[in-house]
Design a protein around this motif. Structure first.
Motif, PDB file in Angstrom:
ATOM      1  N   PHE A  17      48.501  -5.596  34.160  1.00  0.00           N
ATOM      2  CA  PHE A  17      49.818  -5.884  34.750  1.00  0.00           C
ATOM      3  C   PHE A  17      50.561  -4.607  35.170  1.00  0.00           C
ATOM      4  O   PHE A  17      51.700  -4.691  35.616  1.00  0.00           O
ATOM      5  CB  PHE A  17      50.669  -6.709  33.775  1.00  0.00           C
ATOM      6  CG  PHE A  17      50.121  -8.095  33.571  1.00  0.00           C
ATOM      7  CD1 PHE A  17      50.307  -9.064  34.543  1.00  0.00           C
ATOM      8  CD2 PHE A  17      49.398  -8.424  32.441  1.00  0.00           C
ATOM      9  CE1 PHE A  17      49.786 -10.341  34.381  1.00  0.00           C
ATOM     10  CE2 PHE A  17      48.863  -9.688  32.265  1.00  0.00           C
ATOM     11  CZ  PHE A  17      49.060 -10.651  33.243  1.00  0.00           C
ATOM     12  N   ASP A  18      49.873  -3.481  35.007  1.00  0.00           N
ATOM     13  CA  ASP A  18      50.428  -2.202  35.430  1.00  0.00           C
ATOM     14  C   ASP A  18      51.834  -1.984  34.857  1.00  0.00           C
ATOM     15  O   ASP A  18      52.776  -1.633  35.566  1.00  0.00           O
ATOM     16  CB  ASP A  18      50.465  -2.159  36.981  1.00  0.00           C
ATOM     17  CG  ASP A  18      50.654  -0.749  37.488  1.00  0.00           C
ATOM     18  OD1 ASP A  18      50.362   0.183  36.728  1.00  0.00           O
ATOM     19  OD2 ASP A  18      51.121  -0.595  38.633  1.00  0.00           O
ATOM     20  N   ASP A  19      51.963  -2.244  33.562  1.00  0.00           N
ATOM     21  CA  ASP A  19      53.259  -2.109  32.894  1.00  0.00           C
ATOM     22  C   ASP A  19      53.043  -1.433  31.526  1.00  0.00           C
ATOM     23  O   ASP A  19      52.738  -2.092  30.525  1.00  0.00           O
ATOM     24  CB  ASP A  19      53.876  -3.510  32.716  1.00  0.00           C
ATOM     25  CG  ASP A  19      55.250  -3.449  32.080  1.00  0.00           C
ATOM     26  OD1 ASP A  19      55.710  -2.331  31.762  1.00  0.00           O
ATOM     27  OD2 ASP A  19      55.859  -4.511  31.894  1.00  0.00           O
ATOM     28  N   GLU A  34      55.690 -10.751  34.113  1.00  0.00           N
ATOM     29  CA  GLU A  34      55.790 -10.698  35.571  1.00  0.00           C
ATOM     30  C   GLU A  34      54.423 -10.460  36.215  1.00  0.00           C
ATOM     31  O   GLU A  34      53.678  -9.571  35.784  1.00  0.00           O
ATOM     32  CB  GLU A  34      56.758  -9.586  35.941  1.00  0.00           C
ATOM     33  CG  GLU A  34      57.212  -9.655  37.366  1.00  0.00           C
ATOM     34  CD  GLU A  34      57.679  -8.302  37.819  1.00  0.00           C
ATOM     35  OE1 GLU A  34      58.600  -7.762  37.200  1.00  0.00           O
ATOM     36  OE2 GLU A  34      57.081  -7.780  38.769  1.00  0.00           O
ATOM     37  N   GLY A  35      54.121 -11.278  37.197  1.00  0.00           N
ATOM     38  CA  GLY A  35      52.883 -11.091  37.941  1.00  0.00           C
ATOM     39  C   GLY A  35      51.681 -11.819  37.369  1.00  0.00           C
ATOM     40  O   GLY A  35      50.557 -11.636  37.839  1.00  0.00           O
ATOM     41  N   ASP A  37      49.848 -14.421  37.753  1.00  0.00           N
ATOM     42  CA  ASP A  37      49.461 -15.535  38.616  1.00  0.00           C
ATOM     43  C   ASP A  37      47.963 -15.824  38.428  1.00  0.00           C
ATOM     44  O   ASP A  37      47.311 -15.201  37.591  1.00  0.00           O
ATOM     45  CB  ASP A  37      49.805 -15.238  40.089  1.00  0.00           C
ATOM     46  CG  ASP A  37      49.200 -13.931  40.573  1.00  0.00           C
ATOM     47  OD1 ASP A  37      48.118 -13.565  40.087  1.00  0.00           O
ATOM     48  OD2 ASP A  37      49.801 -13.269  41.435  1.00  0.00           O
ATOM     49  N   LEU A  39      45.329 -15.184  40.216  1.00  0.00           N
ATOM     50  CA  LEU A  39      44.404 -14.081  40.481  1.00  0.00           C
ATOM     51  C   LEU A  39      44.448 -13.058  39.339  1.00  0.00           C
ATOM     52  O   LEU A  39      43.395 -12.635  38.838  1.00  0.00           O
ATOM     53  CB  LEU A  39      44.753 -13.390  41.808  1.00  0.00           C
ATOM     54  CG  LEU A  39      44.702 -14.237  43.082  1.00  0.00           C
ATOM     55  CD1 LEU A  39      44.962 -13.378  44.304  1.00  0.00           C
ATOM     56  CD2 LEU A  39      43.362 -14.906  43.245  1.00  0.00           C
ATOM     57  N   THR A  40      45.671 -12.713  38.921  1.00  0.00           N
ATOM     58  CA  THR A  40      45.797 -11.724  37.842  1.00  0.00           C
ATOM     59  C   THR A  40      45.238 -12.294  36.541  1.00  0.00           C
ATOM     60  O   THR A  40      44.716 -11.552  35.706  1.00  0.00           O
ATOM     61  CB  THR A  40      47.276 -11.334  37.657  1.00  0.00           C
ATOM     62  OG1 THR A  40      47.865 -11.188  38.946  1.00  0.00           O
ATOM     63  CG2 THR A  40      47.421 -10.029  36.897  1.00  0.00           C
ATOM     64  N   HIS A  41      45.357 -13.598  36.371  1.00  0.00           N
ATOM     65  CA  HIS A  41      44.830 -14.242  35.166  1.00  0.00           C
ATOM     66  C   HIS A  41      43.325 -13.990  35.039  1.00  0.00           C
ATOM     67  O   HIS A  41      42.824 -13.645  33.971  1.00  0.00           O
ATOM     68  CB  HIS A  41      45.131 -15.746  35.233  1.00  0.00           C
ATOM     69  CG  HIS A  41      44.643 -16.511  34.049  1.00  0.00           C
ATOM     70  ND1 HIS A  41      45.117 -16.279  32.785  1.00  0.00           N
ATOM     71  CD2 HIS A  41      43.719 -17.491  33.926  1.00  0.00           C
ATOM     72  CE1 HIS A  41      44.504 -17.092  31.937  1.00  0.00           C
ATOM     73  NE2 HIS A  41      43.647 -17.841  32.608  1.00  0.00           N
ATOM     74  N   ILE A  42      42.629 -14.155  36.167  1.00  0.00           N
ATOM     75  CA  ILE A  42      41.177 -13.924  36.137  1.00  0.00           C
ATOM     76  C   ILE A  42      40.876 -12.442  35.918  1.00  0.00           C
ATOM     77  O   ILE A  42      39.964 -12.086  35.160  1.00  0.00           O
ATOM     78  CB  ILE A  42      40.506 -14.402  37.455  1.00  0.00           C
ATOM     79  CG1 ILE A  42      40.764 -15.886  37.673  1.00  0.00           C
ATOM     80  CG2 ILE A  42      39.012 -14.125  37.450  1.00  0.00           C
ATOM     81  CD1 ILE A  42      40.133 -16.796  36.678  1.00  0.00           C
ATOM     82  N   ASN A  43      41.672 -11.571  36.556  1.00  0.00           N
ATOM     83  CA  ASN A  43      41.471 -10.132  36.338  1.00  0.00           C
ATOM     84  C   ASN A  43      41.643  -9.800  34.855  1.00  0.00           C
ATOM     85  O   ASN A  43      40.896  -8.992  34.309  1.00  0.00           O
ATOM     86  CB  ASN A  43      42.467  -9.318  37.171  1.00  0.00           C
ATOM     87  CG  ASN A  43      42.197  -9.441  38.663  1.00  0.00           C
ATOM     88  OD1 ASN A  43      41.095  -9.816  39.071  1.00  0.00           O
ATOM     89  ND2 ASN A  43      43.188  -9.165  39.479  1.00  0.00           N
TER      90      ASN A  43
ATOM     91  N   TYR B 297      36.086 -16.814  41.866  1.00  0.00           N
ATOM     92  CA  TYR B 297      36.867 -15.574  41.860  1.00  0.00           C
ATOM     93  C   TYR B 297      36.429 -14.659  40.712  1.00  0.00           C
ATOM     94  O   TYR B 297      36.388 -13.438  40.854  1.00  0.00           O
ATOM     95  CB  TYR B 297      38.364 -15.877  41.771  1.00  0.00           C
ATOM     96  CG  TYR B 297      39.209 -14.627  41.753  1.00  0.00           C
ATOM     97  CD1 TYR B 297      39.210 -13.760  42.851  1.00  0.00           C
ATOM     98  CD2 TYR B 297      39.974 -14.284  40.658  1.00  0.00           C
ATOM     99  CE1 TYR B 297      39.946 -12.588  42.846  1.00  0.00           C
ATOM    100  CE2 TYR B 297      40.716 -13.111  40.634  1.00  0.00           C
ATOM    101  CZ  TYR B 297      40.697 -12.270  41.730  1.00  0.00           C
ATOM    102  OH  TYR B 297      41.424 -11.113  41.711  1.00  0.00           O
ATOM    103  N   LYS B 355      56.267  -7.816  45.714  1.00  0.00           N
ATOM    104  CA  LYS B 355      56.193  -7.055  44.462  1.00  0.00           C
ATOM    105  C   LYS B 355      56.011  -5.568  44.759  1.00  0.00           C
ATOM    106  O   LYS B 355      56.637  -4.719  44.118  1.00  0.00           O
ATOM    107  CB  LYS B 355      55.008  -7.553  43.624  1.00  0.00           C
ATOM    108  CG  LYS B 355      55.338  -8.778  42.805  1.00  0.00           C
ATOM    109  CD  LYS B 355      54.108  -9.185  42.024  1.00  0.00           C
ATOM    110  CE  LYS B 355      54.244 -10.614  41.572  1.00  0.00           C
ATOM    111  NZ  LYS B 355      52.960 -11.194  41.188  1.00  0.00           N
ATOM    112  N   ARG B 360      59.665  -3.685  40.561  1.00  0.00           N
ATOM    113  CA  ARG B 360      59.834  -4.663  39.474  1.00  0.00           C
ATOM    114  C   ARG B 360      61.236  -5.284  39.454  1.00  0.00           C
ATOM    115  O   ARG B 360      61.401  -6.491  39.447  1.00  0.00           O
ATOM    116  CB  ARG B 360      59.530  -3.971  38.147  1.00  0.00           C
ATOM    117  CG  ARG B 360      59.232  -4.888  36.996  1.00  0.00           C
ATOM    118  CD  ARG B 360      58.784  -4.085  35.801  1.00  0.00           C
ATOM    119  NE  ARG B 360      57.500  -3.423  36.039  1.00  0.00           N
ATOM    120  CZ  ARG B 360      56.317  -4.013  35.890  1.00  0.00           C
ATOM    121  NH1 ARG B 360      56.256  -5.252  35.480  1.00  0.00           N
ATOM    122  NH2 ARG B 360      55.197  -3.376  36.133  1.00  0.00           N
TER     123      ARG B 360
END
Lengths: 89, 496
Positions: A17-19, A34-35, A37, A39-43, B297, B355, B360
């Protein structure tokens, strides 16, 4: 869940999540980060799999993002998988 | 037998009573099997259809057993491919004919064949194959598989119930009947569904039909009312038809102890197309998410992590294109799927760009802005209405706009005359104003509604009164429909 494992998973979350300031709490849901989604879930799943050497099933991947699920349930699933892997080893 | 009809209502009531009179798990299971098969008998019109239906059902079960005996990745892929190919053949897709250069003749072979619920049988079978391969599937046998696939409350159009959830209820069947409030809630859901499907949806269809007559009237087309009617009414018609059916399914399933999953969550309040697919036909979109999108994916992210985001956009488009193609056999549904695929891909790209661009804190402010949220809902709603033009019979998006433009060119005066302040346009402006004010004060409004609901006494007698009123109203609607010799409303999604 051991502190060490929790810290490892938290580092994966921070990278994906780059945080760098992200701190995991059990009650956090996907909307609270935040973020988070599809796609990020699979990452995130792929990153956790790589880091800990475990594998998630298709049904599990979907379930972790459904209503009622949170970081706590995700961590418990990871813990069970790591324990199963160590048991096999 | 139609699910929105008197025989179904009486049949479910009688079957639920007899089911709960049965003393143990065994007789209850047997009785439910008889009910499921009896319902199926009313849905299959001829022996050719029986043959195809039974063949497809047995194929899915046979493939499952084969995979259990010989589990391997190659066998899994081949089995899914086989089931999908047989499904495509049975569904008689138009575009396959084009791909095969016209050498496709299932229409002659399958003449007179009408298949019910085979899409859902396929979805459920694929989910079981994948979950079994990954060690996630609860135990099953022919008896439980038969009832899972043919459960009368989900046979026609889902919702897509996952096997493990079904199996939990199938195992617990020996428990006593639920409490009175739970049973009343199930009856409430079933009756609300019948009213949505039998009363609200037909009224909306009438409005849609009337709009068509106004629009396509060659002598004096009423452009504004005709366009607005065609554009706005159909999505609501489809929603009340399908959400009504879903409520019937959830209510009927609940009476037999099965917790059928929800399928809708205020879809027309979606912020973007991603949000829409988390609110419309939820069980289908989650199935596609799990077994099409996430699987592909994940494979992509594992192999090409650098390009995974780009790959994800393409796969989002592809997943929704598949969903669209599933909805119907003609090219209009390919366009429907492409429009939804484009919408969901654009939403993802737009969110990612925001984003990056806003940072942020800026993105948080953007997401929390009420004005932007309201505008996003309005924009998404109009995009949804546009895509549903492909659904409405005889009209697709392109021909709709073409026809409208031609009408305007031929009779430009009609557009101006349509702008006169009729009760319809006046009412629409008033409704939009009320909606805008309500949206602006939605926090206060919701707090007030929650407070009022909390003050209401939580008495079972109130629930009895509500369910009895709905039963009377439903009876009246079904009787009136029968007396006026109206056809029972069909589930639109049954065709898919």
């Amino acid at each position: 869940m051991s502190e060490e494992l929790r810290a490892q998973v938290q580092q994966v979350f921070r990278d994906v999540f780059d945080d760098p300031s992200l701190v995991l709490r059990d009650e956090m849901a996907s909307e609270d980060i935040e973020g988070w989604d599809s796609l990020t879930h699979i990452n995130l799943i792929v990153a956790v799999e790589r880091k800990l050497g475990i594998k998630f099933a298709t049904a599990e991947i979907g379930r972790t993002k459904e209503p009622g699920q949170n970081v706590g349930s995700f961590l418990r699933m990871i813990e069970a998988k790591v324990a199963a892997k160590q048991g096999v080893a | 037998m139609n699910v929105c009809s008197f025989p179904f209502l009486l049949g479910v009531g009688l079957a639920a009573i007899l089911f709960h009179l049965a003393p143990w798990k065994g007789p209850r299971r047997l009785f439910l099997t008889v009910v499921n098969v009896a319902f199926l008998v009313t849905q299959v019109p001829n022996w050719r259809s029986w043959l195809c239906f039974a063949g497809f059902f047995l194929l899915t079960y046979g493939v499952l057993r084969f995979l259990k005996a010989r589990p391997s990745r190659d066998h899994l892929i081949a089995s899914i491919g086989l089931v999908v190919c047989v499904f495509v053949y049975l569904r008689r897709y138009d575009f396959v004919n084009l791909l095969l250069g016209g050498g496709w003749a299932p229409n002659e072979v399958l003449s007179g064949v009408e298949l019910v619920g085979i899409s859902y049988i396929m979805f459920k079978a694929i989910h079981m194959m994948v979950d079994q391969w990954e060690g996630q599937l609860a135990p099953y046998g022919l008896f439980s598989y038969l009832n899972y696939q043919l459960a009368f409350f989900t046979l026609l159009s889902g919702p897509i119930y996952r096997y493990n959830d079904f199996q939990e209820a199938w195992q617990q069947m020996d428990m006593g009947p639920g409490d009175a409030r739970g049973t009343l809630r199930c009856w409430g859901r079933l009756l609300i569904g019948m009213l949505q499907m039998g009363l609200v949806a037909p009224l909306l269809w009438e409005g849609f039909d009337r709009a068509g007559r106004l629009l396509f009237n060659p002598s004096a087309p009423d452009l504004l009312q005709g366009l607005a009617g065609r554009f706005y009414v159909y999505p609501f018609y489809l929603y009340f038809n399908f959400a009504g059916y879903t409520n019937i399914a959830i209510g009927a399933g609940g009476l037999f102890g099965f917790r059928v999953p929800e399928n809708f969550h205020y879809p027309f309040l979606s912020r973007n197309m991603i949000d829409f697919w988390n609110r419309w036909h939820i069980t289908l979109s989650w199935w596609i998410r799990d077994y099409v999108f996430m699987t592909s994916y994940k494979a992509c992210a594992e192999r090409f992590s650098k390009w995974s985001r780009l790959c994800g956009y393409g796969l989002l488009f592809l997943a929704l294109l598949i969903a669209g193609v599933w909805h119907g056999t003609t090219f209009a549904f390919v366009a429907f799927g492409a429009a939804h695929g484009f919408g969901i891909m654009a939403a993802q790209i737009y969110t990612d760009s925001l984003k990056k661009g806003l940072g942020r804190a800026g993105f948080q402010r953007y997401v929390q802005s009420r004005l932007i949220h309201g505008a996003a809902i309005v924009l998404t709603f109009h995009y949804i209405c546009f895509t549903f033009l492909y659904f409405s019979s005889g009209v697709d998006g392109a021909s709709f706009w073409f026809f409208s433009a031609m009408t305007l060119m031929k009779a430009p005066g009609s557009a101006f005359s349509a702008l006169r302040l009729t009760w319809w346009t006046g009412g629409s402006i008033l409704a939009l104003t009320v909606l805008a004010v309500a949206w602006w004060n939605s926090d206060r409004l919701m707090a007030g509604l929650r407070g009022a609901a909390a003050r209401l006494p939580q008495r079972t007698s109130l629930l009895y009164a509500a369910v009895c009123s709905m039963a009377v109203l439903t009876t009246f609607v079904l009787l009136a429909s029968w007396a006026l010799q109206q056809k029972d409303p069909v589930v639109v999604y049954m065709r898919f």
